[in-house]
Design a protein around this motif. Structure first.
Motif, PDB file in Angstrom:
ATOM      1  N   ALA A   1     -65.779 -20.090 145.773  1.00 13.15           N
ATOM      2  CA  ALA A   1     -67.228 -19.938 145.650  1.00 13.15           C
ATOM      3  C   ALA A   1     -67.893 -21.119 146.354  1.00 13.15           C
ATOM      4  CB  ALA A   1     -67.629 -19.891 144.180  1.00 13.15           C
ATOM      5  N   VAL A   2     -68.497 -20.849 147.504  1.00 11.83           N
ATOM      6  CA  VAL A   2     -69.061 -21.939 148.319  1.00 11.83           C
ATOM      7  C   VAL A   2     -70.454 -22.286 147.794  1.00 11.83           C
ATOM      8  CG1 VAL A   2     -69.697 -22.703 150.636  1.00 11.83           C
ATOM      9  CG2 VAL A   2     -67.656 -21.275 150.306  1.00 11.83           C
ATOM     10  N   SER A   3     -70.535 -23.458 147.149  1.00 14.93           N
ATOM     11  CA  SER A   3     -71.729 -23.834 146.379  1.00 14.93           C
ATOM     12  C   SER A   3     -72.611 -24.850 147.100  1.00 14.93           C
ATOM     13  CB  SER A   3     -71.280 -24.383 145.022  1.00 14.93           C
ATOM     14  OG  SER A   3     -70.239 -25.346 145.177  1.00 14.93           O
TER      15      SER A   3
ATOM     16  N   GLU B   1     -67.318 -26.918 149.089  1.00 14.73           N
ATOM     17  CA  GLU B   1     -68.475 -27.661 149.591  1.00 14.73           C
ATOM     18  C   GLU B   1     -68.194 -28.032 151.038  1.00 14.73           C
ATOM     19  OE1 GLU B   1     -71.416 -28.646 148.230  1.00 14.73           O
ATOM     20  OE2 GLU B   1     -71.088 -27.712 146.270  1.00 14.73           O
ATOM     21  N   ASN B   2     -69.263 -28.268 151.817  1.00 11.95           N
ATOM     22  CA  ASN B   2     -69.014 -28.591 153.225  1.00 11.95           C
ATOM     23  C   ASN B   2     -69.482 -29.986 153.640  1.00 11.95           C
ATOM     24  OD1 ASN B   2     -71.760 -28.101 153.326  1.00 11.95           O
ATOM     25  ND2 ASN B   2     -71.668 -27.158 155.353  1.00 11.95           N
ATOM     26  N   ARG B   3     -70.002 -30.764 152.691  1.00  9.42           N
ATOM     27  CA  ARG B   3     -70.407 -32.128 153.038  1.00  9.42           C
ATOM     28  C   ARG B   3     -69.870 -33.114 152.012  1.00  9.42           C
ATOM     29  NH1 ARG B   3     -76.757 -32.263 153.616  1.00  9.42           N
ATOM     30  NH2 ARG B   3     -77.100 -30.172 154.421  1.00  9.42           N
TER      31      ARG B   3
ATOM     32  N   LEU C   1     -53.502 -21.611 156.889  1.00 10.99           N
ATOM     33  CA  LEU C   1     -54.512 -21.720 157.947  1.00 10.99           C
ATOM     34  C   LEU C   1     -55.878 -21.262 157.468  1.00 10.99           C
ATOM     35  CD1 LEU C   1     -52.607 -20.141 161.016  1.00 10.99           C
ATOM     36  CD2 LEU C   1     -52.539 -22.529 160.216  1.00 10.99           C
ATOM     37  N   MET C   2     -56.897 -21.766 158.159  1.00 11.12           N
ATOM     38  CA  MET C   2     -58.275 -21.323 157.911  1.00 11.12           C
ATOM     39  C   MET C   2     -58.939 -21.033 159.243  1.00 11.12           C
ATOM     40  SD  MET C   2     -61.735 -22.398 157.998  1.00 11.12           S
ATOM     41  CE  MET C   2     -62.470 -23.878 157.338  1.00 11.12           C
ATOM     42  N   GLY C   3     -59.828 -20.065 159.272  1.00  4.56           N
ATOM     43  CA  GLY C   3     -60.567 -19.806 160.504  1.00  4.56           C
ATOM     44  C   GLY C   3     -61.891 -19.126 160.232  1.00  4.56           C
ATOM     45  N   MET C   4     -62.817 -19.316 161.160  1.00  6.65           N
ATOM     46  CA  MET C   4     -64.131 -18.675 161.087  1.00  6.65           C
ATOM     47  C   MET C   4     -64.330 -17.805 162.312  1.00  6.65           C
ATOM     48  SD  MET C   4     -66.390 -21.945 159.997  1.00  6.65           S
ATOM     49  CE  MET C   4     -67.954 -21.223 159.524  1.00  6.65           C
ATOM     50  N   ALA C   5     -64.732 -16.566 162.075  1.00 12.00           N
ATOM     51  CA  ALA C   5     -64.980 -15.659 163.192  1.00 12.00           C
ATOM     52  C   ALA C   5     -66.337 -15.975 163.823  1.00 12.00           C
ATOM     53  CB  ALA C   5     -64.952 -14.214 162.696  1.00 12.00           C
TER      54      ALA C   5
ATOM     55  N   GLY D   1     -62.847 -15.122 156.030  1.00 11.12           N
ATOM     56  CA  GLY D   1     -63.821 -14.216 155.461  1.00 11.12           C
ATOM     57  C   GLY D   1     -64.891 -14.966 154.691  1.00 11.12           C
ATOM     58  N   MET D   2     -66.160 -14.657 155.014  1.00  8.20           N
ATOM     59  CA  MET D   2     -67.324 -15.221 154.336  1.00  8.20           C
ATOM     60  C   MET D   2     -68.190 -14.046 153.864  1.00  8.20           C
ATOM     61  SD  MET D   2     -67.824 -18.323 157.166  1.00  8.20           S
ATOM     62  CE  MET D   2     -69.572 -18.249 157.101  1.00  8.20           C
ATOM     63  N   SER D   3     -69.410 -14.338 153.403  1.00 13.27           N
ATOM     64  CA  SER D   3     -70.235 -13.255 152.850  1.00 13.27           C
ATOM     65  C   SER D   3     -70.363 -12.055 153.795  1.00 13.27           C
ATOM     66  CB  SER D   3     -71.641 -13.773 152.513  1.00 13.27           C
ATOM     67  OG  SER D   3     -71.573 -14.659 151.418  1.00 13.27           O
TER      68      SER D   3
ATOM     69  N   GLY E   1     -70.373 -17.785 149.805  1.00 13.27           N
ATOM     70  CA  GLY E   1     -71.497 -18.528 149.247  1.00 13.27           C
ATOM     71  C   GLY E   1     -72.673 -17.622 148.925  1.00 13.27           C
ATOM     72  N   THR E   2     -73.346 -17.172 149.971  1.00 13.56           N
ATOM     73  CA  THR E   2     -74.587 -16.404 149.832  1.00 13.56           C
ATOM     74  C   THR E   2     -74.463 -15.209 148.879  1.00 13.56           C
ATOM     75  OG1 THR E   2     -75.021 -17.026 152.120  1.00 13.56           O
ATOM     76  CG2 THR E   2     -76.423 -15.321 151.185  1.00 13.56           C
ATOM     77  N   LEU E   3     -73.406 -14.469 148.971  1.00 14.14           N
ATOM     78  CA  LEU E   3     -73.275 -13.270 148.133  1.00 14.14           C
ATOM     79  C   LEU E   3     -73.119 -13.612 146.659  1.00 14.14           C
ATOM     80  CD1 LEU E   3     -71.008 -10.570 149.822  1.00 14.14           C
ATOM     81  CD2 LEU E   3     -73.471 -10.500 149.427  1.00 14.14           C
TER      82      LEU E   3
ATOM     83  N   PRO F   1     -79.342 -16.753 148.927  1.00 14.74           N
ATOM     84  CA  PRO F   1     -79.572 -17.500 150.181  1.00 14.74           C
ATOM     85  C   PRO F   1     -79.819 -18.985 149.918  1.00 14.74           C
ATOM     86  CG  PRO F   1     -81.281 -15.839 149.828  1.00 14.74           C
ATOM     87  CD  PRO F   1     -80.357 -15.738 148.681  1.00 14.74           C
ATOM     88  N   ARG F   2     -79.437 -19.819 150.897  1.00 17.26           N
ATOM     89  CA  ARG F   2     -79.645 -21.268 150.770  1.00 17.26           C
ATOM     90  C   ARG F   2     -80.959 -21.678 151.420  1.00 17.26           C
ATOM     91  NH1 ARG F   2     -74.130 -20.479 151.842  1.00 17.26           N
ATOM     92  NH2 ARG F   2     -74.575 -20.262 154.053  1.00 17.26           N
ATOM     93  N   ASN F   3     -81.609 -22.664 150.837  1.00 16.71           N
ATOM     94  CA  ASN F   3     -82.796 -23.243 151.480  1.00 16.71           C
ATOM     95  C   ASN F   3     -82.384 -24.480 152.239  1.00 16.71           C
ATOM     96  OD1 ASN F   3     -84.554 -21.387 150.197  1.00 16.71           O
ATOM     97  ND2 ASN F   3     -84.344 -22.588 148.324  1.00 16.71           N
TER      98      ASN F   3
HETATM   99  C1  LIG Z   1     -71.069 -21.991 154.199  1.00 17.08           C
HETATM  100  C2  LIG Z   1     -69.658 -21.659 154.472  1.00 17.08           C
HETATM  101  C3  LIG Z   1     -69.079 -20.495 153.942  1.00 17.08           C
HETATM  102  C4  LIG Z   1     -69.828 -19.490 153.101  1.00 17.08           C
HETATM  103  O1  LIG Z   1     -70.820 -18.858 153.871  1.00 17.08           O
HETATM  104  P1  LIG Z   1     -71.636 -17.592 153.306  1.00 17.08           P
HETATM  105  O2  LIG Z   1     -72.028 -16.863 154.519  1.00 17.08           O
HETATM  106  O3  LIG Z   1     -72.796 -18.150 152.558  1.00 17.08           O
HETATM  107  O4  LIG Z   1     -70.741 -16.821 152.428  1.00 17.08           O
HETATM  108  C5  LIG Z   1     -67.740 -20.269 154.206  1.00 17.08           C
HETATM  109  N1  LIG Z   1     -67.005 -21.125 154.946  1.00 17.08           N
HETATM  110  C6  LIG Z   1     -67.520 -22.252 155.464  1.00 17.08           C
HETATM  111  C7  LIG Z   1     -66.650 -23.133 156.276  1.00 17.08           C
HETATM  112  C8  LIG Z   1     -68.867 -22.547 155.255  1.00 17.08           C
HETATM  113  O5  LIG Z   1     -69.380 -23.663 155.785  1.00 17.08           O
END
Ligand SMILES: *Cc1c(COP(=O)(O)O)cnc(C)c1O
Length: 222
Positions: free
Chosen positions: A22-24, A45-47, A150-154, A194-196, A213-215, A219-221
């Protein structure tokens, strides 16, 4: 819907065994607690600064995952408590984590981030870089980290066929490393993708861990 309801809904649609992080990020401790109270324990968390601020406010049995780009000089701030660092994108960073984990008397789980997107600005190893690293002598000597997968973002796009092919490529790299380099090591078992917006495709392509996170939190401000 509520945070609890959102989480429940995502869980119901997932195959057995797929883990939800759960990305908070950018969400207050209260929102995290709301998810915690449903039994959820894995948060991302990302920071560094935000993670270090929130961690003491929340229950000690939360498993914190760092999912954002991490500078080597900041590893020491999270090494005492972080469960998993998903965003390992250089050998230098991995060696720093190894050193800081050892200092803290811990073993930190790490995922190697692979660059699979078309976007240039995203971080991660290329396939050759990761393959060279994991076969090196120096890599085998690390004792403060457990490389768990491994981790990856599309690419951020509505073109789901492109997203699917990027996830499929990551899955192939994962399977090849698992077979050729980590053979017989049970610890190399996570494929975080996989993300939202794309987790259903990621799961179809073999994801074992989604980062949403978002789902869950809305949404984040910024
Ligand atoms: C913010 C973030 C997510 C989650 O993104 P959502 O689109 O809000 O689900 C997942 N992975 C990383 C690396 C992120 O920075």
């Amino acid at each position: 819907m509520s945070i609890a309801g959102n989480l429940q809904k995502i869980k119901q649609g997932l195959p057995e065994g797929v883990i939800i992080v759960a990305v908070s990020k950018r969400k207050p401790a209260e929102a995290i607690l709301e998810a915690y109270e449903t039994g959820h324990r894995i948060f991302g968390e990302n920071r560094v600064q935000e993670l270090v601020e929130k961690q003491p406010l929340l229950p000690g049995d939360i498993q914190w995952h760092m999912v954002g780009h991490l500078q080597s000089n900041k590893v020491k701030f999270i090494a005492p408590f972080v469960d998993t660092i998903q965003s390992v994108d250089s050998f230098k960073l991995l060696k720093t984590i190894d050193r800081e984990a050892s200092k803290a008397g811990r073993i930190i789980s790490c995922l190697l981030q692979i660059h699979i997107a078309r976007e240039e600005h995203k971080f991660g190893f290329s396939e050759t870089e990761v393959s060279d690293m994991v076969q090196s002598e120096e890599f085998r000597e690390l004792s403060g980290v457990r490389v768990a997968g491994l981790m990856g973002m599309a690419t951020f796009t509505g073109n789901m066929e492109q997203v699917r092919s990027e996830f499929n490529n990551l899955r192939r790299i994962y399977e090849e490393l698992k077979e050729n380099v980590f053979s017989g090591e049970e610890g190399f078992s996570e494929l975080s993708m996989g993300m939202s917006g794309d987790y259903t495709v990621a799961v179809e392509e073999g994801s074992t861990m989604i980062r949403v996170g978002t789902l869950i939190f809305g949404p984040r401000n910024y």
